[in-house]
Structures are given as C-alpha cells and as structure tokens.
Design an enzyme around this catalytic site. Structure first.
Site, PDB file in Angstrom:
ATOM      1  N   ASP A 180      -5.515   1.995   2.989  1.00  0.00           N
ATOM      2  CA  ASP A 180      -4.233   1.436   3.416  1.00  0.00           C
ATOM      3  C   ASP A 180      -4.016   1.700   4.906  1.00  0.00           C
ATOM      4  O   ASP A 180      -4.260   2.812   5.381  1.00  0.00           O
ATOM      5  CB  ASP A 180      -3.120   2.091   2.592  1.00  0.00           C
ATOM      6  CG  ASP A 180      -1.770   1.454   2.834  1.00  0.00           C
ATOM      7  OD1 ASP A 180      -1.636   0.242   2.584  1.00  0.00           O
ATOM      8  OD2 ASP A 180      -0.848   2.169   3.273  1.00  0.00           O
ATOM      9  N   GLU A 196      -7.205  -2.139   5.634  1.00  0.00           N
ATOM     10  CA  GLU A 196      -6.349  -2.993   6.446  1.00  0.00           C
ATOM     11  C   GLU A 196      -6.607  -2.616   7.904  1.00  0.00           C
ATOM     12  O   GLU A 196      -6.294  -1.497   8.313  1.00  0.00           O
ATOM     13  CB  GLU A 196      -4.882  -2.753   6.116  1.00  0.00           C
ATOM     14  CG  GLU A 196      -4.484  -3.191   4.716  1.00  0.00           C
ATOM     15  CD  GLU A 196      -2.998  -2.954   4.464  1.00  0.00           C
ATOM     16  OE1 GLU A 196      -2.284  -3.922   4.194  1.00  0.00           O
ATOM     17  OE2 GLU A 196      -2.550  -1.795   4.543  1.00  0.00           O
TER      18      GLU A 196
END
Ligand code: CA
Length: 627
Positions: free
Chosen positions: A315, A341
């Site tokens: 994340d 990400e």
C-alpha cells in the site's frame, strides 16, 4: 542480505524474536532504544483484569530489553510498558506480536507449531513466475458474506469452502490478493454481532491475522490456524495467496506500538518538526530509518515463511524508500510477487527521487507498480468519476493504452509524449507493471461506466465492461481484477466504500445466473492468456521483438503478436479493441484467420475461420484472431 543487516548495526531477527516460548520458560526481547526501564506484564486474559505478574526487564545490547519468565506460559497474555524521559509510554503488545488477544491490545503466548493444519509441512508458496500471475483482488467479507451456501460468511475459512474454491478455479485466476488481513483497528472484534465493515487500512499489529475474520477472535491461536487453513486450501487448488500490506502508516501515532516503544523513531517529520502525512491518514513511517527498514524486512519475511505467502501488495509504496524495497526484494524468495502503489497520498518528508514511486520502478528489479496510465485511459481519470475516456470512444487515449499493453516499457511504437501521466517508460520489464481497470479504490467498473456514460443501458454496459477487461488480460503486464467484476458487481455508485455496509460491498452472487455471459467471457480470456505464452512474454526484449501495433483510427487499439511469440502455437495473433459505436475494418496481410474472441464471446477452438485481408470488428467489442 546478512551483510546489509550487519551494516545497519542490527542483528538479523532482532524484532522477530520478541518472544521465544518453550514449556520450561518464555524469553522476551523488546527493542526500546532510549528506554529508562521496561516492565513486562503477564495476564491471564486477553482483555481486562490485573497482571498476574510484572517483571522489570533488563537492558541488553543495542537497546534490546530482555526478561525470562520460567514455567509454561502457554495461554497467557503479555504487555510491555516502556519508561522514557521519565514518562510511562503505555501498555503495548510490543512490535512483533505473532498472536494477540481480542482487539490486539495484548500479546498472546501460544505454541505456534500447534497452529499448523494437517499437511502444512508439505505446503509451500506455489513459486509462480511473475508471468503466471492472474490476480483477483478480494475482501474477506465482501467475497463470502452474502453467499447462501457459506458456512463461514465473512471469514478466512470461507476460502476453504468448496463453493469458493470452485468459483476461483472455474474463473481461472491464479492468485487471490486479500485486502488487509493483518490485525487492524477499525472493526471491534468484541462486538462482531453488530454490523461493522472496514477495508482494514488502519494497521494495529503487523504480524498477526485480523481477528474479525476468524471464527473466534478471543482465542489467539484460532486466527493463526484459520489463516493457514485458508492458505493451504487455496494452495491445494493452485491459487497463490497475496497479502495487502500497509507499512506506510499506523492507525494513529499516540497509541501505536511503534510510538510506545521507540518514540518518533518510526515516523517521518517535516522541516517544521511536525509529523509528515504522506499517507493522508495522519502519519507516515520512515523506511529509511534503520529500525523501520529492518522491521519491514523481518515482517515481510515472517509472513512469507510462517504463512507461505506467494506475494505482497504494498500500500502506498511510494512512501517507502527505494533502498528498503530493494532489500525486501532481496530478502524474499525470487518468485514471491511484489507490487505496490507507486505513489503516495500526500507529500512525503523524504526526497522524491529516493522514494519507491512508479517513476523509479526501473531502479527496483522484480518489483511492480500499478499502471494508472492504462486504467484511466480506458475508463477516465481518477480525479473525476463522471469523465469517460476510451470506452466512450473519446480520442487521445490510444498511446496510454498502448503503454499499458506493452507493460510500460520502452517500445518503438509507443509515443510516451502522448501518454496521460508518464512521459517516459517507467518499467524495465513488462512484469513490473500491474494491468487493471478497477480495484477496491474508486468506482468499480460498472459504477464508473454508469457515472461516465449517462443513460448507458445494460447491453452497452456489458459490451464495454468486456472490452475493458480484454485490454487488461491481453496486456504484457501482470493482469489484475477486482473481485466481483466477473459477475458485474456494482457498489451502488459509492466511490470510497471503505466502511460502507455489506449492502454496498458484498458480491452479488445472484448475478452469476443473471449475467452468465460476463463470467464466461472473463473465464475465456483468462484461459486464453494461460494457454498462450504470446500474451505473457515476460521480457522487454521479447515484447519489442514480437508485439507490433497496427495503424488504426481513433477509438481503436490494435496489435499483433507475431512469429510464434514466446513459442506460441499460433503464428500471429491479432488483438483489436474497438470502442466505437460502429463496426470497424482493420487491414491485415491476406491469409486464413480463425477468430477466438468476437462480439463478447470467447472460444479457444475457434469461432469462425475466413480468408481475408480485412478484419471486421463489431461495435464496442474486442476481436482476437490468429493464423
Ligand atoms: Ca483487529
């Protein structure tokens, strides 16, 4: 790796050995670098009551505090309380609890070996190459809570049930990516009878499975065992397990385990001395700090070793530094997939050129990032749910989709000056790019189509849904889909459903009967990808050699995979995506062609064969032919 850790002045396994249990006694070792004293409390219960024993820990080397408690402590709970600058920092289960009581407030002493399900010794990560991954992003509760046959709705155990395994196997995905399943804070595990829902991006204990997904969060060994049972059942079905990990921030600073042991060490501050908030969640961790760096390495390694995980989705990876991500890559087996990400949610208190951002992916071999170029060129920009793009046949999106098709590598026919976000290729190899059109964030595909194409009817919606996923599943990147897209899920237009009720987030299993053609198409595309190596060449060199785009008008993207690409049985494969509301003709060398994808249908044995020099591609659909 060992050399790298030694260079940090730390011992390998420093965090991971926080407690060592034997029947004769348990040793405790907590990293608390600037502590004046550390108390260890032993409890009979996971919550409530007074300590049955409090032990003053003794200071060892490198800021590690130690204690040994004799006797069999199995079934007991513990907390640490650190004193620093004359102040008690508050009770914490420590940094690396592997089991906890309800709601993760106290560590639990369990016999980890006793949590292994039958056959666990022979269970392994599946060892898939990056080109073999077809990722299905799923939330433990969304997936099973509304399924009528589910014995364990909303639990890890649901993924051991025959109906669940059968669904995933039938679809053909090779990996399930679980939204945060480590112990997070937002769901009250003591009151699971109340309606509660959260995605789980609010980390509490990084090295323990989440209690609300277990059948009994009060019994510490249950969640550990059930997580392993889930992994085993999926592995037995050939499905890899990927965990969504959130090391970039903690639920809060004040009460976090980091702050209660080593104040301010694990977080970044800005020039003004304030906590930086690159996560948009109130804080950001400092992976460049030797302690945080080693913590992350040990935590990733622990999940891979103890739970046999096949991959990690990182994340807001753009908050972490490049060096740390490369050390994590080095510490994990080669075939554990790592993707993240490649951005942050705000500015970070660290030089952007040193962060694991998408633009820096070429400096991180073996690590992938999501392509927002491809995603937004297909469905429209993340900044405006009502704006459409290629799917509405809007011009100007071809180059961004082409970039996604090649895996965001350098390719002579992709003009990056016309790509929406990245003006140059950012991946060195195509498997460093995750290809997708929707995920848990933002509107799911159905909602996005409804929001961006006003008045869209069901038939058109299905046509465009299938067209969009054709780009994803024929990309040389790693394909990724949100669970439920295969049954045309919607989330009633809710953009950020992180705490929305089941009625928004649950999968609509009835849709399996309502829209069987959608499932059949997804399944067909996945089977096509698995059967044909041309779609997953795996190296930039091979993609540049075998993938060639065709000159086509706006509203179309067309390419061929030529000369038995990747040893494919088919000589040339032509893929044409037509978003226009009319049929289009595409010129090809005259030959006999067999179509395998046409007008929303897939048949690998061939739908139709014709000798021609013009391919006719029906409106709003994909055509795939081969010779
Ligand atoms: Ca929890």
């Amino acid at each position: 790796m060992m050399a790298a850790i030694a260079a940090l002045g730390m011992n390998a396994g420093q965090f991971n050995n926080e407690i060592t249990y034997t029947k004769r006694g348990t040793t405790f070792a907590l990293v608390a670098q600037k502590a004046q004293s550390v108390n260890l409390n032993i409890y009979a219960e996971g919550t409530g009551g007074k300590p049955v024993k409090t032990v003053a820990m003794r200071k060892g080397e490198k800021g590690v505090w130690k204690a040994e408690v004799k006797g069999d402590l199995k079934g007991r709970f513990y907390t640490f309380n650190v004193k620093q600058d004359g102040k008690m920092l508050g009770e914490t289960p420590g940094l690396f609890a592997k089991a906890v009581g309800v709601n993760g407030k106290r560590g639990a002493i369990i016999d980890m070996a006793a949590t292994n399900p039958e056959g666990w010794e022979s269970d392994r990560a599946l060892g898939y190459a990056p080109t073999d991954f077809i990722v299905y992003e799923s939330h433990n509760r969304d997936f099973s809570v509304s399924r009528k046959e589910a014995r364990y709705p909303g639990k890890f155990m649901a993924l051991t049930e025959p109906w669940a395994i059968e669904h995933l196997k039938s679809l053909g995905v090779t990996a399930i990516h679980l939204l945060p399943s480590f112990d997070y804070a937002s769901v009250d595990e003591e009151h699971l009878d109340r309606p509660q829902f959260n995605w789980g991006y609010d980390p509490l204990n990084y090295n323990v499975p989440e209690g609300s997904y277990s059948t009994n969060p009060f019994k510490p060994e249950v969640r550990v065992k059930e997580f392993k049972q889930m992994v085993k059942a999926l592995h037995d079905a050939g499905i890899a397990v990927i965990l969504d990990v959130v090391y970039n921030h903690t639920m809060d600073i004040q009460n976090s385990n980091f702050q209660r042991t080593n104040p301010d060490v694990f977080y970044r501050k800005n020039d003004k001395g304030e906590y930086s908030d690159g996560s948009g969640c109130g804080n950001e961790t400092a992976s460049e700090n030797p302690l945080m760096r080693q913590y992350m390495i040990e935590s990733f390694k622990y999940w891979a070793d103890e739970y046999h995980l096949d991959g990690f989705r990182v994340d807001l990876m753009g908050i972490h530094d490049i060096a740390t991500m490369n050390l994590i890559r080095e510490a994990l087996p080669k075939n554990v997939l790592i993707y993240g990400e490649g951005w942050s949610a705000g500015s970070c208190a660290y030089p952007v050129e040193k962060l694991a951002m998408k633009a820096n992916i070429y400096q991180m071999p073996g690590i992938a990032a999501f392509s927002d170029e491809m995603r937004d060129a297909i469905r429209g920009p993340f900044s405006d749910d009502h704006q459409s793009a290629f799917l509405a046949a809007k011009p100007g999106h071809q180059e961004s989709i082409k970039a996604g098709i090649v895996g965001c590598i350098e390719h002579p026919q992709v003009d990056y000056s016309k790509v929406n976000y990245s003006k140059k290729p950012w991946a060195a190899e195509p498997t460093q790019m995750m290809a997708y059109v929707s995920c848990h964030d933002d509107l799911c595909l159905v909602d996005r189509l409804k929001a961006s194409i006003p008045g869209i009817g069901t038939d058109e919606l299905i046509r465009l849904d299938l067209l969009a996923q054709t780009a994803v599943f024929t990309s040389q990147g790693v394909p990724f889909m949100l669970s439920g897209e295969e049954m045309l899920r919607d989330k009633k237009g809710v953009h950020n459903s992180f705490k929305s009720p089941d009625s928004i987030n649950q999968l609509p299993w009835d849709n399996m009967q309502k829209y069987p053609q959608v499932f059949a198409y997804y399944k067909g595309l996945i089977a096509l990808r698995k059967a044909h190596p041309a779609f997953r060449l795996g190296s930039a060199e091979l993609v540049r050699k075998h993938l060639e785009f065709l000159p086509v008008e706006e509203g179309l993207v067309a390419f061929r995979l030529k000369d038995n690409a990747g040893g494919d049985a088919w000589r040339d494969i032509y893929v044409v995506l037509n978003a226009n509301k009319y049929a289009c003709m595409v010129d090809v060398p005259e030959d006999a062609y067999t179509s395998v994808v046409a007008a929303g249908k897939v048949n690998l044995d061939g739908i139709r064969s014709t000798t021609t020099s013009k391919l006719e591609v029906p409106a709003q659909s994909a055509l795939i032919v081969h010779n």
